[in-house]
Design an enzyme around this catalytic site. Structure first.
Site, PDB file in Angstrom:
ATOM      1  CB  CYS A 156      -0.947  -0.030   1.191  1.00 29.41           C
ATOM      2  SG  CYS A 156      -0.168  -0.481   2.753  1.00 29.41           S
TER       3      CYS A 156
HETATM    4  N1  LIG Z   1      -4.182  -4.347   4.944  1.00 32.75           N
HETATM    5  C1  LIG Z   1      -3.608  -3.674   3.966  1.00 32.75           C
HETATM    6  O1  LIG Z   1      -3.785  -2.449   3.858  1.00 32.75           O
HETATM    7  C2  LIG Z   1      -2.737  -4.360   2.968  1.00 32.75           C
HETATM    8  C3  LIG Z   1      -2.320  -5.650   3.137  1.00 32.75           C
HETATM    9  N2  LIG Z   1      -1.490  -6.233   2.208  1.00 32.75           N
HETATM   10  C4  LIG Z   1      -1.040  -7.606   2.367  1.00 32.75           C
HETATM   11  O2  LIG Z   1      -2.116  -8.498   2.047  1.00 32.75           O
HETATM   12  C5  LIG Z   1      -2.063  -9.641   2.879  1.00 32.75           C
HETATM   13  C6  LIG Z   1      -3.358  -9.709   3.674  1.00 32.75           C
HETATM   14  O3  LIG Z   1      -3.446  -8.542   4.467  1.00 32.75           O
HETATM   15  P1  LIG Z   1      -4.702  -8.204   5.364  1.00 32.75           P
HETATM   16  O4  LIG Z   1      -5.949  -8.401   4.603  1.00 32.75           O
HETATM   17  O5  LIG Z   1      -4.427  -6.886   5.961  1.00 32.75           O
HETATM   18  O6  LIG Z   1      -4.547  -9.314   6.492  1.00 32.75           O
HETATM   19  P2  LIG Z   1      -5.571  -9.886   7.561  1.00 32.75           P
HETATM   20  O7  LIG Z   1      -4.780 -10.170   8.764  1.00 32.75           O
HETATM   21  O8  LIG Z   1      -6.741  -8.985   7.663  1.00 32.75           O
HETATM   22  O9  LIG Z   1      -6.021 -11.259   6.890  1.00 32.75           O
HETATM   23  C7  LIG Z   1      -5.139 -12.327   6.684  1.00 32.75           C
HETATM   24  C8  LIG Z   1      -5.899 -13.486   6.084  1.00 32.75           C
HETATM   25  O10 LIG Z   1      -5.010 -14.607   5.936  1.00 32.75           O
HETATM   26  C9  LIG Z   1      -5.553 -15.739   6.630  1.00 32.75           C
HETATM   27  N3  LIG Z   1      -4.465 -16.521   7.218  1.00 32.75           N
HETATM   28  C10 LIG Z   1      -3.720 -16.218   8.303  1.00 32.75           C
HETATM   29  N4  LIG Z   1      -2.815 -17.182   8.554  1.00 32.75           N
HETATM   30  C11 LIG Z   1      -3.012 -18.119   7.607  1.00 32.75           C
HETATM   31  C12 LIG Z   1      -2.405 -19.378   7.349  1.00 32.75           C
HETATM   32  N5  LIG Z   1      -1.436 -19.858   8.092  1.00 32.75           N
HETATM   33  N6  LIG Z   1      -2.856 -20.073   6.292  1.00 32.75           N
HETATM   34  C13 LIG Z   1      -3.856 -19.582   5.515  1.00 32.75           C
HETATM   35  N7  LIG Z   1      -4.479 -18.415   5.726  1.00 32.75           N
HETATM   36  C14 LIG Z   1      -4.054 -17.690   6.751  1.00 32.75           C
HETATM   37  C15 LIG Z   1      -6.454 -15.138   7.700  1.00 32.75           C
HETATM   38  O11 LIG Z   1      -7.479 -16.025   8.068  1.00 32.75           O
HETATM   39  P3  LIG Z   1      -7.384 -17.050   9.298  1.00 32.75           P
HETATM   40  O12 LIG Z   1      -6.294 -16.565  10.205  1.00 32.75           O
HETATM   41  O13 LIG Z   1      -8.726 -16.996   9.915  1.00 32.75           O
HETATM   42  O14 LIG Z   1      -7.054 -18.325   8.655  1.00 32.75           O
HETATM   43  C16 LIG Z   1      -7.052 -13.965   6.944  1.00 32.75           C
HETATM   44  O15 LIG Z   1      -8.090 -14.416   6.092  1.00 32.75           O
HETATM   45  C17 LIG Z   1      -0.831  -9.491   3.770  1.00 32.75           C
HETATM   46  O16 LIG Z   1       0.260 -10.147   3.195  1.00 32.75           O
HETATM   47  C18 LIG Z   1      -0.600  -7.984   3.771  1.00 32.75           C
HETATM   48  O17 LIG Z   1       0.720  -7.698   4.013  1.00 32.75           O
HETATM   49  C19 LIG Z   1      -1.126  -5.568   1.082  1.00 32.75           C
HETATM   50  C20 LIG Z   1      -1.520  -4.285   0.863  1.00 32.75           C
HETATM   51  C21 LIG Z   1      -2.329  -3.557   1.804  1.00 32.75           C
HETATM   52  C1  LIG Z   2      -0.451   0.234   9.202  1.00 30.63           C
HETATM   53  C2  LIG Z   2       0.392  -0.981   8.892  1.00 30.63           C
HETATM   54  O1  LIG Z   2       0.779  -1.728   9.781  1.00 30.63           O
HETATM   55  N1  LIG Z   2       0.678  -1.174   7.613  1.00 30.63           N
HETATM   56  C3  LIG Z   2       1.447  -2.301   7.167  1.00 30.63           C
HETATM   57  C4  LIG Z   2       1.585  -2.250   5.677  1.00 30.63           C
HETATM   58  C5  LIG Z   2       0.490  -2.937   4.929  1.00 30.63           C
HETATM   59  C6  LIG Z   2       0.855  -3.250   3.476  1.00 30.63           C
HETATM   60  O2  LIG Z   2       0.615  -2.750   2.435  1.00 30.63           O
HETATM   61  O3  LIG Z   2       1.683  -3.986   3.263  1.00 30.63           O
HETATM   62  P1  LIG Z   2       2.350  -5.332   2.891  1.00 30.63           P
HETATM   63  O4  LIG Z   2       1.531  -5.984   1.871  1.00 30.63           O
HETATM   64  O5  LIG Z   2       3.688  -5.043   2.398  1.00 30.63           O
HETATM   65  O6  LIG Z   2       2.321  -6.021   4.185  1.00 30.63           O
HETATM   66  C7  LIG Z   2       2.838  -2.306   7.772  1.00 30.63           C
HETATM   67  O7  LIG Z   2       3.430  -1.274   7.994  1.00 30.63           O
HETATM   68  O8  LIG Z   2       3.387  -3.411   7.905  1.00 30.63           O
END
Ligand SMILES: NC(=O)C1=CN([C@@H]2O[C@H](COP(=O)(O)OP(=O)(O)OC[C@H]3O[C@@H](n4cnc5c(N)ncnc54)[C@H](OP(=O)(O)O)[C@@H]3O)[C@@H](O)[C@H]2O)C=CC1
Ligand SMILES: CC(=O)N[C@@H](CCC(=O)OP(=O)(O)O)C(=O)O
Length: 339
Positions: A156
């Site tokens: 992000c």
């Molecule tokens: N939030 C953001 O703004 C952004 C996030 N990202 C990236 O996207 C990915 C998801 O982020 P986000 O949606 O915030 O994360 P969340 O923590 O909200 O969700 C993570 C998901 O992964 C699942 N999960 C966790 N552990 C496991 C496992 N061992 N095996 C399978 N599934 C698993 C969880 O479900 P459960 O634990 O119930 O199985 C849940 O559905 C991350 O890699 C993050 O870095 C990228 C850009 C922006």
């Molecule tokens: C507020 C906050 O904690 N933000 C996350 C970034 C989320 C994201 O875009 O990143 P990745 O897909 O690289 O995990 C962090 O700093 O780790």
């Protein structure tokens, strides 16, 4: 219809993606996965997110390594919205079949294996696969993304930062002797849905974190082709990223050259809005837009860039990547930026 599966569908970005795919004219939501022992396994996604009731009532299926590999030939598109370590382990199992893979984690974004070890604390088991990953910054790499089997969807903060800096860098307008300085504030959804003390309501107070050591610094530098100083901040709001970036222009570069660079870069990107003045989060949260504004004074330039971290910073950009991979117009299913 292209069959699409989302791993990590109970998380913030996975659920957002499920909502987008549910309304996509060419993609079918064929399955939603969570971890084998997830507390949310067997629940409808709409039990977790009430706003999805009647829209995405599909059941969250527990997935483990043994039922994983069958999906690679059953699906056309597999999205991983999972922690980096999960993507690192699962992508090699899912690769090599019919499905194109779109990984929203950071596992496959860095091309230098030493940096992967330093910032993610793992090494890839299949280096050739890791090297085949295409960085999914859609407004810059549409042609290469279209031919990819594995897309590493950008982080992000890197999305907000790169969309602001790349037009100037590519046009050769930045003074290479001065590193651009990126200060960015993110809402708490950036840290994901899982409970943690540092992201609990009473603990969050506007503060810098990861100073001079955040994994998005090498990601921004890699895709910009130049070093940057990057400082993320956690803000006490739910969604959105506002990046304020200061940089130095080369001597003689004027307002007109800057305007030209931005307009040339984004003339075919209707979801990137070049605005007078500086962007604000309310204008982009809940949408797939990135708003960019800037001001120059002599050789100094300050650029503002705002996105919704869960949409342009994650799910919406992943969907744009999938559209390109599927040979569809990039913004299909994004309803003019307001999904
Ligand atoms: N939030 C953001 O703004 C952004 C996030 N990202 C990236 O996207 C990915 C998801 O982020 P986000 O949606 O915030 O994360 P969340 O923590 O909200 O969700 C993570 C998901 O992964 C699942 N999960 C966790 N552990 C496991 C496992 N061992 N095996 C399978 N599934 C698993 C969880 O479900 P459960 O634990 O119930 O199985 C849940 O559905 C991350 O890699 C993050 O870095 C990228 C850009 C922006
Ligand atoms: C507020 C906050 O904690 N933000 C996350 C970034 C989320 C994201 O875009 O990143 P990745 O897909 O690289 O995990 C962090 O700093 O780790």
């Amino acid at each position: 219809m292209m069959k699409s599966f989302i791993f990590g569908a109970s998380g913030y970005s996975g659920a957002q993606l499920a909502a987008l795919i549910q309304h996509h004219p060419n993609f079918e939501l064929a399955g939603l996965g969570v971890s084998q022992h997830s507390q949310d396994a067997h629940k409808p996604l709409s039990d977790l997110y009430g706003q999805l009731k009647g829209q995405v009532d599909a059941i969250l299926q527990p997935i483990n390594e043994s039922n994983l590999s069958a999906l690679k030939n059953e699906m056309d598109l597999i999205f991983l919205a999972t922690p980096h370590e999960v993507s690192q382990q699962w992508v090699p199992i899912l690769a090599g079949g019919k499905a194109k893979i779109l990984d929203l984690s950071g596992a496959f974004r860095l091309s230098d294996s030493q940096q992967v070890r330093a910032f993610y604390d793992f090494s890839h088991s299949d280096q050739a696969l890791a090297e085949s990953a295409v960085y999914g910054l859609v407004d810059w790499y549409a042609d290469t993304i279209a031919g990819a089997d594995l897309v590493a969807v950008p982080g992000c903060y890197p999305t907000a930062s790169l969309l602001a800096l790349k037009p100037l860098q590519q046009a050769g307008l930045l003074n290479e002797a001065a590193k651009p300085v990126v200060n960015a504030v993110s809402g708490v959804s950036g840290a994901g849905r899982k409970a943690a003390l540092k992201t609990s309501f009473c603990e969050v107070s506007l503060q810098a974190y990861g100073v001079l050591g955040h994994r998005h610094q090498p990601e921004i530098a890699q895709e910009l082709g130049a070093p940057v100083i990057f400082t993320p901040h956690l803000g006490n709001f739910k969604r959105g990223i506002l990046a304020t970036i200061t940089a130095q222009l080369k001597p003689g570069v004027d307002d007109g050259a800057v305007w030209e660079a931005f307009h040339k870069a984004y003339k075919h990107s209707p979801l990137i809005r070049l605005i007078p003045g500086f962007p604000k989060l309310d204008d982009v949260v809940g949408s797939a837009y990135c708003d960019i504004g800037w001001k120059c004074q002599g050789q100094d330039i300050v650029i503002g860039s705002a996105i919704d971290n869960l949409l342009k910073g994650a799910a919406a950009q992943a969907l744009q990547c999938a559209n390109l991979v599927a040979d569809l117009p990039m913004n299909t299913g994004l309803n003019g930026g307001k999904p």
